[in-house]
Design an enzyme around this catalytic site. Structure first.
Site, short mmCIF file in Angstrom:
data_model
loop_
_atom_site.label_atom_id
_atom_site.label_comp_id
_atom_site.label_asym_id
_atom_site.label_seq_id
_atom_site.Cartn_x
_atom_site.Cartn_y
_atom_site.Cartn_z
N ARG A 98 -7.98 172.65 48.99
CA ARG A 98 -8.92 171.83 48.20
C ARG A 98 -10.33 171.96 48.76
O ARG A 98 -10.62 171.50 49.86
CB ARG A 98 -8.48 170.36 48.24
CG ARG A 98 -9.45 169.41 47.58
CD ARG A 98 -9.55 169.57 46.09
NE ARG A 98 -8.25 169.37 45.45
CZ ARG A 98 -7.99 169.76 44.19
NH1 ARG A 98 -8.89 170.36 43.46
NH2 ARG A 98 -6.78 169.55 43.69
N ARG A 121 -5.07 182.22 43.97
CA ARG A 121 -5.48 181.29 45.02
C ARG A 121 -4.32 180.81 45.89
O ARG A 121 -4.54 180.13 46.89
CB ARG A 121 -6.24 180.09 44.43
CG ARG A 121 -5.41 179.20 43.54
CD ARG A 121 -6.22 177.99 43.09
NE ARG A 121 -5.47 177.16 42.14
CZ ARG A 121 -5.80 175.93 41.83
NH1 ARG A 121 -6.87 175.37 42.37
NH2 ARG A 121 -5.08 175.24 40.97
N HIS A 199 -14.50 179.27 42.06
CA HIS A 199 -14.54 177.81 41.85
C HIS A 199 -15.29 177.14 43.02
O HIS A 199 -14.75 176.30 43.74
CB HIS A 199 -13.09 177.33 41.79
CG HIS A 199 -12.86 176.00 41.17
ND1 HIS A 199 -13.44 174.84 41.65
CD2 HIS A 199 -12.09 175.63 40.11
CE1 HIS A 199 -13.03 173.82 40.92
NE2 HIS A 199 -12.21 174.28 39.97
N ASP A 244 -17.13 167.74 33.52
CA ASP A 244 -16.26 168.91 33.52
C ASP A 244 -16.58 169.78 32.31
O ASP A 244 -16.02 169.59 31.23
CB ASP A 244 -14.78 168.45 33.51
CG ASP A 244 -13.81 169.57 33.84
OD1 ASP A 244 -14.25 170.73 33.94
OD2 ASP A 244 -12.61 169.27 33.99
N GLU A 303 -19.40 176.91 39.13
CA GLU A 303 -18.46 178.04 39.22
C GLU A 303 -18.93 179.20 38.35
O GLU A 303 -19.11 179.04 37.15
CB GLU A 303 -17.08 177.58 38.74
CG GLU A 303 -16.61 176.30 39.41
CD GLU A 303 -15.43 175.66 38.69
OE1 GLU A 303 -14.62 176.38 38.10
OE2 GLU A 303 -15.32 174.42 38.73
#
Ligand code: TA6
Length: 329
Positions: A98, A121, A199, A244, A303
């Site tokens: 994270r 990832r 990201h 977002d 991102e």
């Protein structure tokens, strides 16, 4: 109170002082010679996971884990951390780390049948010990090439053979560059299509001090409204609630300003037309197990991505994406 030394004691004292002063001088020299050179170090990180540390002449550094080819640290010449990693991050596969800079491939979010944000990832990448030569574009850089190829298990969930080369470069001036080269190595002639993102979780003094510049008059898909399409009207985006959005066809250069720190991140990108801006804010932060309740204040994701127009590669074809992050301009 006075202490009276005999001449013998005095000699011993001077000798001891001389001994320690040479030790101090020696340790300073040793330290400056290690910080005074650029280097690549392979070492163990949290939970024994392997990581690579790139160091530059003036003190900047980058850390990248083989797990996920995940950058977890980028420091400037003053040793200040520029990347956010949650204090609750779980460095334990298969959970992605994270924070940092997760590599999102071959699927952004839930835009396909794979797990959210794809599998790159949470795979173990390898180091290429014999990478292609450096381009003269970034002189005096220090870099490492990481490779990902699908395993037989991966082919069951995404039946496409590929090679993904990620070059992580730290320039002499302290810029972080992520250069991706994805090649379709499928011998049986099948094309494949993917979406992609770096990201990046930037570390900020406080989200209330942040502006993202470069999106004025661009269309975006609002992830909080079923990806409905809107147009951005503001020049400087500020964030004061959950945010977002996928901004489409953005310029090659974006800015992230942190007014309190008087810091300006310059985000330069090529082959990555879109840009996602994300902050979970308070309520959603509480639902994310590996994210501290208050940590939304100290991060923002901007991102560099290829989402709006997914990339298709025929066998033998390759795609290149390039992200350059700097703070000094
Ligand atoms: O890029 C933004 C986003 O897709 C958000 O919707 C949010 O869920 C975030 O990524 C984090 O995703 P993750 O799977 O890492 O929890």
């Amino acid at each position: 109170m006075f202490i009276v030394y005999s001449s013998k004691q005095m000699m011993r004292l001077l000798h001891t002082l001389f001994f320690f002063s040479t030790l101090i001088i020696h340790s300073v020299i040793v330290e400056s010679s290690t910080t005074g050179n650029k280097s690549v170090e392979i070492t163990k990180g949290i939970n024994g996971l392997e990581k690579i540390i790139l160091r530059q002449t003036h003190g900047s550094s980058v850390e990248v884990y083989l797990y996920g080819a995940h950058v977890t640290s980028w420091k400037n010449d003053q040793g200040e951390e520029l990347i956010f990693v949650s204090r609750k991050a779980i460095f334990s596969p298969p959970k992605p780390i994270r924070g940092g800079i997760p590599v999102i491939f071959p699927q952004f979010s839930n835009l396909g049948s794979l797990q959210s944000h794809g599998f790159a990832r949470n795979r173990l990448w390898t180091i290429d010990d014999n990478p292609p030569p450096v381009t003269s574009e970034v002189p005096n850089a220090v870099f490492v090439d990481l490779l990902l190829k699908p395993t037989e298990e991966d082919l069951k969930i995404w039946p496409h053979r590929f090679e993904f080369r990620l070059r992580v470069t730290l320039s002499r001036g302290g810029d972080l560059l992520l250069t991706s080269c994805i090649r379709n190595t499928d011998a049986d002639g099948k094309p494949f299509t993917f979406t992609f993102a770096h990201h990046t979780y930037f570390s900020v003094s406080n989200i209330s001090e942040v502006e993202v510049i470069g999106m004025k008059n661009l269309d975006y898909l609002d992830n909080l409204k079923n990806r409905t399409r809107f147009t951005e009207h503001t020049d400087a985006i500020t964030i004061d609630s959950e945010f977002d959005r996928i901004y489409l066809s953005t310029p090659k250069k974006l800015l992230l300003l942190d007014h309190e720190k008087r810091r300006r991140f310059v985000i330069r990108k090529d082959g990555l037309p879109d840009a996602v801006v994300w902050n979970p804010w308070e309520a959603r932060a509480k639902t994310i197990v590996d994210f501290g309740e208050e940590e939304y204040k100290y991060m923002v994701c901007v991102e560099a991505a290829a989402i709006g127009k997914p990339v298709t590669l025929k066998p033998g074809e390759e795609w290149n994406g390039r992200l350059q992050l700097s703070t000094r301009h």
